[in-house]
Design an enzyme around this catalytic site. Structure first.
Site, PDB file in Angstrom:
ATOM      1  N   SER A 287       0.843  -1.182   0.000  1.00 42.84           N
ATOM      2  CA  SER A 287       0.000   0.000   0.000  1.00 42.84           C
ATOM      3  C   SER A 287       0.890   1.247   0.000  1.00 42.84           C
ATOM      4  O   SER A 287       1.742   1.383  -0.866  1.00 42.84           O
ATOM      5  CB  SER A 287      -0.956  -0.053   1.196  1.00 42.84           C
ATOM      6  OG  SER A 287      -1.942   0.934   1.110  1.00 42.84           O
TER       7      SER A 287
ATOM      8  N   HIS B 270      -7.535  -5.431  -0.788  1.00 45.49           N
ATOM      9  CA  HIS B 270      -6.291  -4.670  -0.612  1.00 45.49           C
ATOM     10  C   HIS B 270      -5.391  -5.216   0.491  1.00 45.49           C
ATOM     11  O   HIS B 270      -4.177  -5.033   0.441  1.00 45.49           O
ATOM     12  CB  HIS B 270      -6.648  -3.214  -0.303  1.00 45.49           C
ATOM     13  CG  HIS B 270      -5.476  -2.306  -0.096  1.00 45.49           C
ATOM     14  ND1 HIS B 270      -4.627  -1.938  -1.120  1.00 45.49           N
ATOM     15  CD2 HIS B 270      -5.006  -1.693   1.022  1.00 45.49           C
ATOM     16  CE1 HIS B 270      -3.697  -1.121  -0.654  1.00 45.49           C
ATOM     17  NE2 HIS B 270      -3.899  -0.968   0.645  1.00 45.49           N
TER      18      HIS B 270
END
Length: 324
Positions: A117, A300
């Site tokens: 991320s 994610h």
């Protein structure tokens, strides 16, 4: 390439650091760090997400402790680093040089850099600045901090997928400020009204905590609803994002030629809400030498089963461990 969801690898067993400490990096900041695994084994550094997220015990478990000597740390202003939630002297380029200070502390000539991320953003910025210090790159949930990426998550895009959560996020913002939600939240998170600051932090943090996994994760929601975590997370994210992470437009892809010789792996969930797959695909197009894995049935988060499986296989592979 697209991966099959099975058979799946999972975390290595829980372990404690063999060393912890605080590193003075100047500007009033002290960084918490820990080293895990086997001292003198393959050096690696773990870069957490956010900005402002911090490290947790499960991050240690992404590496075979018999084969790795891993340094994990809380970036400026978050986790156990001090001062908490502080924005002073806190930019991408301060963090890049912090990583170099930690590499010197580790006494590693080169190390594997693992970032997910925001950690993938920071890993790319670090590697493109110090390519001779990186032995391999493992990047998960690619984020390049461009205006379209910010707009997708904080203007229009994910709002269509999670309208009930979006309604809670915008509820405290007047209608005339909602066209630029990022700046509206930044003003409240850096203002003098402590109660409003904490309320804004919680709402900002929960928006991410409840949209980063394909399926609901009570553990993520609980962490992001914690006041101390939320304050650092929200203040640092908005601080970085209103400044576009101190990156020139398209800088990370523009400079990828500096790292194309480095062995690399890109791992991205098909249904990643904060970081749409097209940006990982764009990095893959710019850096075709890197292994590229689209994980089906995943969002994610690093600990979603298919993503975790690929990350474990990747760290094993870079340590020379033969798959079984």
């Amino acid at each position: 390439m697209t991966d099959s969801p099975s058979p799946l690898r999972t975390f290595y067993p829980p372990l404690e650091p063999y060393e912890t400490g605080m590193l003075d990096v100047g500007d009033g900041h002290q960084l918490y760090y820990e080293r895990c695994g086997t001292k003198g084994a393959k050096p690696a550094v773990f870069l957490h997400g956010g900005p402002g997220g911090g490290i947790g015990p499960d991050h240690r478990r992404l590496f075979d402790p018999a084969l790795y000597d891993v340094l994990l740390f809380d970036q400026r202003g978050c986790g156990r680093s001090t001062p908490h939630a502080d924005l002073n002297a806190n930019t991408t380029w301060h963090l890049v040089e912090d990583i170099e200070r930690l590499r010197a502390l580790h006494q590693a000539e080169q190390w594997l850099v693992f970032g997910g991320s925001w950690g993938s953003t920071l890993a790319l910025a670090y590697a493109e600045t110090h390519p001779d210090k990186v032995s391999e790159l493992v990047l998960r949930g690619i984020y390049t901090c461009t205006p379209p990426e910010l707009d997708w998550y904080y203007r229009f895009g994910v709002s269509e997928m999670h309208p009930e959560k979006w309604a809670r996020l915008v509820e405290i913002i007047p209608d005339d400020e909602r066209s630029n939600l990022l700046h509206a939240y930044h003003r409240r998170l850096t203002g003098d009204d402590r109660a409003l600051q904490l309320e804004a932090a919680r709402r900002w943090s929960l928006w991410e905590g409840e949209t980063i996994t394909l399926l609901p994760s009570p553990a993520n929601q609980e962490q992001h609803d914690d006041a101390e975590f939320a304050l650092a997370f929200a203040r640092l994210e908005t601080h970085y994002f209103v400044n576009q992470c101190w990156l020139q437009p398209g800088q990370l892809l523009r400079d990828v030629g500096k790292i194309r010789h480095i062995p690399g792996t890109i791992v991205h969930g098909r249904y990643d809400m904060p970081c749409p797959l097209k940006y990982a695909w764009g990095l893959h197009q710019a850096w075709p030498e890197a292994d590229f894995h689209i994980i089906e049935g995943a969002g994610h988060a690093y600990n979603e089963p298919g993503i975790l499986d690929r990350l474990i296989r990747t760290t094993d592979g870079y340590a020379g461990k033969v798959a079984v």
